[in-house]
Design an enzyme around this catalytic site. Structure first.
Site, PDB file in Angstrom:
ATOM      1  N   THR A 223     -56.384   6.386  24.085  1.00  0.00           N
ATOM      2  CA  THR A 223     -57.528   7.196  23.660  1.00  0.00           C
ATOM      3  C   THR A 223     -57.280   8.693  23.782  1.00  0.00           C
ATOM      4  O   THR A 223     -57.747   9.473  22.961  1.00  0.00           O
ATOM      5  CB  THR A 223     -58.768   6.814  24.487  1.00  0.00           C
TER       6      THR A 223
ATOM      7  N   THR B 134     -43.968  -3.343  27.052  1.00  0.00           N
ATOM      8  CA  THR B 134     -43.471  -4.516  26.337  1.00  0.00           C
ATOM      9  C   THR B 134     -44.586  -5.551  26.133  1.00  0.00           C
ATOM     10  O   THR B 134     -44.490  -6.699  26.582  1.00  0.00           O
ATOM     11  CB  THR B 134     -42.280  -5.125  27.092  1.00  0.00           C
TER      12      THR B 134
ATOM     13  N   GLU C 251     -48.937   8.353  23.659  1.00  0.00           N
ATOM     14  CA  GLU C 251     -48.820   7.335  22.623  1.00  0.00           C
ATOM     15  C   GLU C 251     -49.111   7.917  21.234  1.00  0.00           C
ATOM     16  O   GLU C 251     -50.258   7.934  20.819  1.00  0.00           O
ATOM     17  CB  GLU C 251     -49.767   6.180  22.935  1.00  0.00           C
TER      18      GLU C 251
END
Length: 609
Positions: free
Chosen positions: A343, A450, A383
């Site tokens: 977020t 992962t 991210e």
């Protein structure tokens, strides 16, 4: 095909309004040069309950920028709801703080807030911004300074003597409050105190704060760690592998998961590190996100790690104080503050434009004097650098390395500096978009995410395990598995010991599926407690038990729903593989997905021995 990381992190956006529940102004910080009054009236009474109203009026010539009204109710009387103020309590003591829009009062102005109450009692011991509610003030007075760091002596199984250097104040010191693990245990007039009734072989943290003759409380001084003699404690996890779990800030709300759950589940004795998630990244700087959950939420004695209730006037409450208590009980645990996540990664682009300034802002948050002893490092969850996540970043392939270099330079060797990174092992994928190899020289380890390779974000399937350890015939995308991601990172020069294997404590699933084997079509995401297509392991193990395994992880087919998730058995296999690869350990997202007995944490701990 979208490669995503833990949509569960998006829950934070649903809970952001709680950050505004309690303001940051304490009575000691309130302006003392203005005069003001607070008056109370009972506007309705229906026998078993009533409606009350407080009116705050600025009677002076200087504007008030904020107000805090405090009072005591007799036992059996309480506030059940309130409006136009944020009202909290600690026992029978009640505190009301202004909203963001009604804190400022010009000379002569007034504001009212109301509440519904239960019981028949009336308020007493009213305080307004730390002074009397009848207009009394202390012109020009300032809160006292912090006393010195306590010195511990005469330590026994059940007691310790503490002494400290005096605080200073322009009007004089009235007394000192001794804090054990953040909670007040004594008020003394001198500069020493002997704390008794302690538990043998137990770690405690002591600090002291001063109160002046105007009843203004100053900041707590530096804390001293004390361990009583004798006794036994839970041993730390065996081996030299990292066993790290994420603790989510917002989990204390709907999930009702608190730091104490790490103790009651037995997990605290089986982990080595905790990542506290998430701090936000705004205007190129690190910042605390939900301040209420982080350091203001009050815990009762039965809810707290120490078994001591928070008081209304202690300097630190919330998750940070609970983590402090956890570290006192389990000294082997290290805590890192994680910034970003799915977020909040949009702020990293601005941070990358000035890495040094960003790093300095993060150090200031981590080393805030109120909780400097809580955190042992910082984790960056971007991210994704120079790639797309919730938003797309175009900072360039060197941005991530530059950011991690600046953080290491700012934090030095005494702090842990880590990063959660993509596990996209495909050719030309996210691992090829940034210099993860070059940046690895600045980090203690990477948390390689992962998991979330496949899921119902592709609504029609094909069904596939979201956390495959290896590739398999029919896998929907090449390189989307743990083994390929780890191999690619090693090929970029990242040492094996700096790589942690990621485990999801949840499953991803589809509905409208007609076959039990992977590769089936679907009509959409399966129902989930908090989000469609996602469910905690603690729910799935009973609602949809595993029916098979593929690529080192489990899957389950029940009705028309198809889920994939890790079990204690598949985690054991993954830990064995991690050891064979020489990896530094494992991490997981996140604690609240585990069972009440912490069986997944136990599987990680056992598997890495």
């Amino acid at each position: 095909m979208r490669f995503r990381h833990r949509a569960a992190a998006g829950f934070a956006t649903l809970l952001l309004p709680f950050a505004g529940l309690v303001g940051l102004t304490s009575p000691a910080q309130a302006a003392a040069s203005a005069t003001a009054t607070a008056t109370y009236a009972k506007t309705q009474d229906w026998g078993s309950g009533f409606e009350g109203k407080w009116t705050v009026k600025n009677t002076g010539t200087t504007a008030l920028s904020s107000w805090t009204v405090e009072w005591d109710f007799p036992s059996g009387t309480s506030v059940t709801s309130a409006w136009d103020a944020d009202v909290t309590s600690s026992g029978t003591h009640w505190t009301a703080r202004n909203k963001s829009w009604n804190g400022s009062l010009a000379p002569g102005a007034s504001v009212s807030f109301g509440f519904n109450g239960a019981g028949t009692g009336s308020p007493s011991n009213c305080r307004l911004n730390g002074a009397g509610c009848d207009g009394g003030t202390v012109p020009g007075d300032a809160a006292p300074s912090a006393p010195g760091k306590p010195t511990a002596s005469d330590i026994t199984n059940t007691s310790v003597k503490l002494s400290w250097s005096a605080a200073t104040d322009d009007k004089g010191i009235k007394n000192y409050e001794v804090l054990r693990d953040g909670a007040k245990v004594a008020t003394v007039t001198g500069t020493s105190y002997t704390d008794t009734g302690l538990t043998a072989g137990t770690d405690y943290s002591y600090s002291v704060r001063a109160r002046d003759t105007a009843d203004q409380t100053g900041p707590a001084g530096a804390a001293t760690a004390v361990r009583t003699t004798g006794g036994t404690t839970d041993p730390p996890p065996t081996g030299d592998k990292v066993k790290l779990g994420y603790f989510t800030e917002w989990g204390v709300y709907g999930r009702n998961y608190h730091v104490k759950n790490l103790v009651t589940s037995g997990s605290a004795a089986k982990i080595t590190h905790i990542n506290y998630a998430f701090g936000n990244v705004k205007d190129g700087k690190c910042t605390v996100d939900d301040t209420f959950a982080a350091y203001d939420k009050a815990y009762t004695a039965d809810q707290s790690v120490s078994g001591t209730a928070d008081t209304w006037d202690q300097p630190l409450r919330g998750n940070f104080n609970q983590l402090r208590q956890l570290k006192a009980k389990y000294p082997h645990i290290k805590v890192l503050y994680s910034f970003g996540g799915w977020t909040y990664s949009g702020g990293f682009a601005q941070a990358a434009a000035n890495p040094a300034a960003f790093a300095a802002s993060c150090k200031a948050v981590v080393e805030d004097p109120r909780w400097a002893d809580v955190f042992d490092g910082i984790d960056i969850d971007w991210e994704y650098p120079n790639a797309c996540g919730l938003t797309c970043d175009t900072s360039g392939p060197a941005a991530f390395k530059n950011l991690m270099s600046a953080l290491r330079s700012q934090f030095g060797s005494n702090y842990l500096v880590t990063a959660a990174i993509t596990a996209d092992g495909s050719s030309g994928g996210k691992l090829d978009a940034a210099d993860y190899g070059g940046a690895s020289s600045y980090v203690d380890w990477y948390n390689v995410m992962t998991y979330d390779y496949f899921g119902a974000f592709d609504a029609d399937g094909p069904t596939a395990p979201h956390s495959p350890l290896t590739s398999y015939s029919g896998i929907p995308a090449a390189g989307f598995n743990s083994a390929d991601a780890i191999a690619k990172l090693k090929s970029k020069g990242v040492p094996s010991a700096k790589l942690l294997l990621g485990i999801g404590f949840y499953g991803r699933g589809w509905t409208g599926v007609t076959q039990s084997a992977p590769g089936g079509t679907a009509t959409g995401p399966a129902p989930g407690t908090y989000e469609a297509g996602i469910e905690d392991y603690k729910v799935l193990k009973n609602s949809c038990p595993a029916t098979g395994t593929i690529a080192g992880t489990a899957y389950a087919y029940c009705g028309t729903n198809w889920w994939s998730y890790d079990t204690p058995s598949t985690i054991a296999g993954k830990m064995s593989w991690a050891k064979s690869q020489g990896l530094g350990g494992a991490f997981f997202w996140e604690f609240s997905g585990d069972t009440a007995g912490g069986e997944l944490v136990s599987a990680i701990n056992s598997g890495l021995r």
